[in-house]
Write a protein that holds these residues in place. Sequence first.
Motif, PDB file in Angstrom:
ATOM      1  N   GLY A 280       0.792  -1.220   0.000  1.00 56.41           N
ATOM      2  CA  GLY A 280       0.000   0.000   0.000  1.00 56.41           C
ATOM      3  C   GLY A 280       0.822   1.267   0.000  1.00 56.41           C
ATOM      4  N   GLY A 281       2.049   1.187  -0.523  1.00 56.98           N
ATOM      5  CA  GLY A 281       2.818   2.412  -0.724  1.00 56.98           C
ATOM      6  C   GLY A 281       2.310   3.159  -1.939  1.00 56.98           C
TER       7      GLY A 281
ATOM      8  N   LEU B 175      -0.930   2.038  -4.297  1.00 56.78           N
ATOM      9  CA  LEU B 175      -2.111   2.897  -4.313  1.00 56.78           C
ATOM     10  C   LEU B 175      -2.347   3.489  -5.697  1.00 56.78           C
ATOM     11  N   ALA B 176      -1.285   3.979  -6.319  1.00 56.08           N
ATOM     12  CA  ALA B 176      -1.433   4.595  -7.638  1.00 56.08           C
ATOM     13  C   ALA B 176      -1.885   3.573  -8.672  1.00 56.08           C
ATOM     14  N   THR B 177      -1.371   2.346  -8.592  1.00 57.22           N
ATOM     15  CA  THR B 177      -1.798   1.302  -9.520  1.00 57.22           C
ATOM     16  C   THR B 177      -3.268   0.990  -9.325  1.00 57.22           C
TER      17      THR B 177
ATOM     18  N   GLY C 229       0.675   4.482   2.194  1.00 62.59           N
ATOM     19  CA  GLY C 229       1.471   5.641   1.809  1.00 62.59           C
ATOM     20  C   GLY C 229       2.959   5.386   1.779  1.00 62.59           C
ATOM     21  N   GLY C 230       3.429   4.351   2.482  1.00 62.33           N
ATOM     22  CA  GLY C 230       4.857   4.046   2.476  1.00 62.33           C
ATOM     23  C   GLY C 230       5.687   5.196   3.017  1.00 62.33           C
ATOM     24  N   VAL C 231       6.666   5.638   2.230  1.00 61.80           N
ATOM     25  CA  VAL C 231       7.565   6.694   2.696  1.00 61.80           C
ATOM     26  C   VAL C 231       6.907   8.066   2.649  1.00 61.80           C
TER      27      VAL C 231
ATOM     28  N   ALA D 143       2.933   3.095 -12.587  1.00 63.66           N
ATOM     29  CA  ALA D 143       1.664   2.552 -12.110  1.00 63.66           C
ATOM     30  C   ALA D 143       0.595   2.611 -13.202  1.00 63.66           C
ATOM     31  N   GLU D 144       0.608   3.683 -13.977  1.00 63.75           N
ATOM     32  CA  GLU D 144      -0.365   3.815 -15.069  1.00 63.75           C
ATOM     33  C   GLU D 144      -0.143   2.737 -16.124  1.00 63.75           C
ATOM     34  N   VAL D 145       1.117   2.475 -16.441  1.00 61.69           N
ATOM     35  CA  VAL D 145       1.439   1.445 -17.428  1.00 61.69           C
ATOM     36  C   VAL D 145       0.999   0.071 -16.932  1.00 61.69           C
TER      37      VAL D 145
END
Length: 527
Positions: free
Chosen positions: A26-27, A31-33, A62-64, A504-506
Amino acid sequence: MDDSRIATTKFSLAINQPYRVAIIGGGLSGLATAVQLHLANQSNESPLALVITVYEASDRVGGVIHTERIQSDDGSVSFLVDHGADMFATQPAAALDLCRKLGVEDQLIEPLPTRRGARICQHGKLIPIPDGFVLMRATKLMPMLTTDLLTWRGKLRWLAERFIPSSQPVGDTDENLDESVASFVQRRMGREVLDRIVAPLSAGIYTADVNQLSMRSTMGPIYAMEREHGSLAKATHVKRKRGEDSEERNSTGARYGRFRAFEGGMIELVRSLVSALPTDSIKVNSPVRSLDLVPGSNRSGNQVLLGFDSGTQETFDHAVIALPPKAAKRLLRTVSNQSSSTPANLIANTLGQIPSASTAIVVMGVRRADIAKDIETFGFVVPLSEGRRILAGSFASHKFAGRAPDDHVLVRVFVGGAMQSDLLDLDDQAIIELVREELSEIIGLSGDPVFAKVVRWNDAMPQYHVGHHRLVKKVRKALDELPSLDLTSNSLDGVGIAPVIRQAEVVASSVLESLQQRSNKVSPTQA
């Protein structure tokens, strides 16, 4: 019930049952993917029935990327502190585009117009980066000839760059070529430019050893300039004639106008991503302990079986591993019936060849009156040749409004990295003290900070060593043989928020295409 009715019933169940996608991690990558996949599916004319679940091992996503509000002991002043990245680049445009999709572009803020620029520490003094110098390419002549960072010998060697022959024939497109940043810069511009300018700037981004850092994977556009034009000077001349260097020529060091942040800190990006997903899409405190590939049931293609700490197992039509290399490697090792040549094992072995560096960020709120020297820039970097114990310092409250009261400064200092990892063995208080000692000499800091804390990120910075692009190709090739599995992280195609979101979009597009192909293959005879 006759066979045709049984087949029709199975077909109806198959096409009506939602496709299940697991995002492991969930970093930002995970999340973005998840969000890109959700939004892409919604925009389809005939969206799939899709259930996306993000599994995060820790108690938050969120990770870092994390932000907190820190108050002084007496509550009189407060600071907005980002634990990791405190801004993102607008180039590549993926992060900005995603903010537009999420409807939060109007919440973004630009860097403050004053104090833009950065400096390099040399002999205890902070010297401005030559105007128009971007990473390793100068877009202006005079600032390089007048800078105090270089001796006249170093300046003459830099001027000779236009006469240095390319290491390969101009126009060569050999995909296997690569070299280190140190090798490239020293070969083209000399040792002084490397040690005093390029190395500290590169270390400030990648916390890396420039003798191992890959030109192709980290400075690809500049690497390509030599191969296309023969020298950086010639490439710069061409870009100037085309009007392509106007922004770089008007910047000092980095292109600060190309960055954005959120008024409430980068945690707002994480919150926006979470809000964009359907309710109950995210499961925290849910570490995935095993992964296996199993034959599909009433579906076309294999499915992914995940095992959890609780002992439960769940089956998914597709899974995306969004974990750092070491964690991804451990998970891929759990796939059953592996030999040394199976795709999952090849990916695990390849990921094991991508090293990571750790760093600590010392965040301090200090009184402006306690700083004796000029700090009217966004920050500074420190060459390794200076023999100091910090990599860089950032004046976060100079970059964006709302980070500190007007009479205070929020300072973030970076320690460790690939070249000084032994410093991270110190406890937090010892690291704070060494940072205070360094800042005392560099910016004239005195007195006690209003607050000070250490944020540690272990193995958080992947190291793109020479040949990294070949490792990425091996991973991609092996993934092609696992159509129910994908992988994304900052260890592959770029560090930083924007490159991670672009990747992530790819990956999201690949997942959706795979599921659509499987959906199209479902028929009564297959069911």
